[in-house]
Write a protein that holds these residues in place. Structure first.
Motif, PDB file in Angstrom:
ATOM      1  N   VAL A 114       1.082  -1.730  -0.532  1.00 39.38           N
ATOM      2  CA  VAL A 114      -0.049  -0.449   0.103  1.00 39.38           C
ATOM      3  C   VAL A 114       0.448   1.372  -0.018  1.00 39.38           C
ATOM      4  N   TRP A 115       0.570   2.260  -0.792  1.00 32.26           N
ATOM      5  CA  TRP A 115       1.410   3.390  -1.075  1.00 32.26           C
ATOM      6  C   TRP A 115       0.448   4.655  -1.217  1.00 32.26           C
ATOM      7  N   LEU A 116       1.142   6.005  -1.120  1.00 33.41           N
ATOM      8  CA  LEU A 116       0.372   7.139  -0.840  1.00 33.41           C
ATOM      9  C   LEU A 116       1.234   7.766  -1.948  1.00 33.41           C
ATOM     10  N   PHE A 117       0.338   8.542  -2.449  1.00 32.44           N
ATOM     11  CA  PHE A 117       1.037   9.664  -3.368  1.00 32.44           C
ATOM     12  C   PHE A 117       1.010  11.060  -2.665  1.00 32.44           C
ATOM     13  N   ARG A 118       2.603  11.863  -2.434  1.00 31.42           N
ATOM     14  CA  ARG A 118       3.192  12.905  -2.277  1.00 31.42           C
ATOM     15  C   ARG A 118       1.931  13.612  -1.540  1.00 31.42           C
ATOM     16  N   SER A 129       1.576  17.425 -10.609  1.00 36.19           N
ATOM     17  CA  SER A 129       1.989  16.109 -11.700  1.00 36.19           C
ATOM     18  C   SER A 129       1.826  16.463 -13.139  1.00 36.19           C
ATOM     19  N   LEU A 130       0.851  17.283 -13.391  1.00 36.95           N
ATOM     20  CA  LEU A 130       0.782  16.405 -15.014  1.00 36.95           C
ATOM     21  C   LEU A 130       1.530  17.340 -15.422  1.00 36.95           C
ATOM     22  N   LEU A 131       1.779  19.326 -15.062  1.00 36.54           N
ATOM     23  CA  LEU A 131       2.755  19.370 -15.742  1.00 36.54           C
ATOM     24  C   LEU A 131       4.039  19.005 -15.663  1.00 36.54           C
ATOM     25  N   SER A 178       9.883   8.342 -10.854  1.00 35.39           N
ATOM     26  CA  SER A 178      11.124   8.604 -11.282  1.00 35.39           C
ATOM     27  C   SER A 178      11.369   9.817 -10.515  1.00 35.39           C
ATOM     28  N   HIS A 179      10.395  10.936  -9.923  1.00 34.38           N
ATOM     29  CA  HIS A 179       9.937  12.062  -9.052  1.00 34.38           C
ATOM     30  C   HIS A 179      10.243  11.594  -7.390  1.00 34.38           C
ATOM     31  N   GLY A 180      10.007  10.663  -7.160  1.00 33.72           N
ATOM     32  CA  GLY A 180       9.922  10.072  -5.700  1.00 33.72           C
ATOM     33  C   GLY A 180       8.615  10.100  -5.201  1.00 33.72           C
ATOM     34  N   TRP A 181       7.520  10.278  -6.173  1.00 35.70           N
ATOM     35  CA  TRP A 181       6.495  10.654  -5.617  1.00 35.70           C
ATOM     36  C   TRP A 181       5.358   9.614  -4.380  1.00 35.70           C
ATOM     37  N   THR A 182       5.552   8.890  -4.691  1.00 34.64           N
ATOM     38  CA  THR A 182       5.266   7.398  -4.192  1.00 34.64           C
ATOM     39  C   THR A 182       5.681   6.975  -2.074  1.00 34.64           C
TER      40      THR A 182
END
Length: 363
Positions: free
Chosen positions: A86-90, A264-266, A355-359
């Protein structure tokens, strides 16, 4: 940073009941077994941290949040990957925005680490409530804070209650939507609370959403409150435009919410051959360029909505009996919108490299 000691719920939902709920959770209809809470007072700061059984609050009729609108909240999700983790996003972005919202409403900011600890501990305890990733299901997490002092008088409260609750959810918008450019309502103004995530902003949006439905649209497009010229947001979401020249245009910050999905989309845009552009864009420009084909795709984005394709726009016409209605491209989901959406979901559900270390892994 504070720990949140756990008092297990002795009447937790059975695994059979939970499985039945997770088979069709809806959105915000069911809640997990526990909630996190803490209380702030000037002489004690944040204290009474705990995680205990989900339960109602008992409030005095003069509770400040009921009368003067000191209330803020956040929304984030926990995602189950194919291996069961289970993971969180940002979540750090939500923690920072929560503190900013508190300061704007003269409330006691919760330190970011305590915010993150409450979220992580609650998700860890109630991890069985995180659905599988079928049909884009996830666990929606709602941290919030409100003035809980009993008093009457226009001043900042001397007591605040922080809480985190969670609900298993499916898709918020299961299909593309049309937007109504409201001539009667605005969401925010310079110096107002547009950048804060507070309940009053959403309460003020309900009449416009009703108006949109009366005109055959699912949501509203907000314009600026000063000139009624510039596009700001879309209902409960940020809005973006993809041009035939491969620009991803979105209104600049100032009076709009600094969305985590927006950012995130930008960031992902260049990976899809898109140049991110933050600038003012007028309603007139949008309608003109959608009709000419210079704007090829329109999308809205947010934690609950993820990425929602916009397939049409409506505004009052010159004839009182007819709206000015346009369709985006051929009225189907745009290819680049679909790819951006899938890329974001693949990162959130662990199907693509982060690749952005978000999770952040919880279990």
């Amino acid at each position: 940073m504070a720990d949140f000691p756990v008092q297990p719920n002795e009447h937790a939902v059975s695994s059979e009941q939970r499985s039945e709920i997770l088979a069709n959770p809806g959105f915000g209809d069911y809640f997990t077994d526990h909630m996190a809470t803490a209380v702030w007072r000037p002489d004690e700061g944040w204290h009474q941290h705990r995680i205990a059984a989900m339960r109602p609050f008992t409030l005095h009729p003069s509770t400040g949040g009921l009368h003067y609108g000191q209330e803020i909240f956040e929304g984030l999700k926990a995602y189950r990957h194919d291996d069961g983790s289970v993971w969180l996003f940002r979540p750090d972005r939500n923690a920072a925005r929560f503190a900013q919202s508190a300061r704007r409403l003269s409330m006691a900011p919760l330190d970011e680490e305590s915010f993150l600890t409450a979220v992580r501990q609650l998700v860890t305890l109630d991890h069985a409530w995180v659905p599988t990733n079928d049909n884009e299901q996830s666990l929606y997490i709602r941290p919030f804070e409100f003035a809980s002092e009993a008093f009457l008088g226009v001043r900042p409260s001397q007591q605040y209650t922080f809480a985190v609750i969670a609900t298993p959810v499916g898709a918020y918008y299961p299909a593309p939507v049309r937007l109504w450019v409201t001539p009667n309502y605005t969401r925010a103004a310079p110096g107002g609370t547009g950048q804060a995530k507070c309940g009053g902003n959403y309460a003020g949006s309900l009449a416009a959403a009703t108006e949109a439905r009366e005109h055959g649209c699912e949501q509203v497009m907000w314009v600026d409150g000063s000139t009624r010229t510039w596009v700001e947001e879309c209902g409960t979401m940020n809005i973006m435009f993809i041009t035939k020249d491969s620009e991803l245009i979105t209104p600049a910050l100032g009076t709009i919410l600094e969305g985590v999905t927006r950012d995130s989309l930008l960031t992902l845009a260049p990976e899809h051959g898109l140049t991110p552009v933050e600038r003012q864009i007028s309603v007139a420009e949008v309608f003109e360029k959608v009709v000419s084909g210079e704007i090829a795709e329109v999308l809205a984005c947010g934690t609950a909505a993820v990425v929602t394709p916009i397939i049409g726009l409506s505004r009052p016409g010159s004839d009182d009996d007819a709206d000015d209605q346009i369709t985006v491209a051929d009225g189907s989901v745009g290819a680049r919108t679909a790819k951006l959406r899938q890329h974001l979901l693949d990162i959130q559900y662990g199907r693509a490299e982060d690749s952005h270390g978000w999770t952040q892994q919880v279990i």
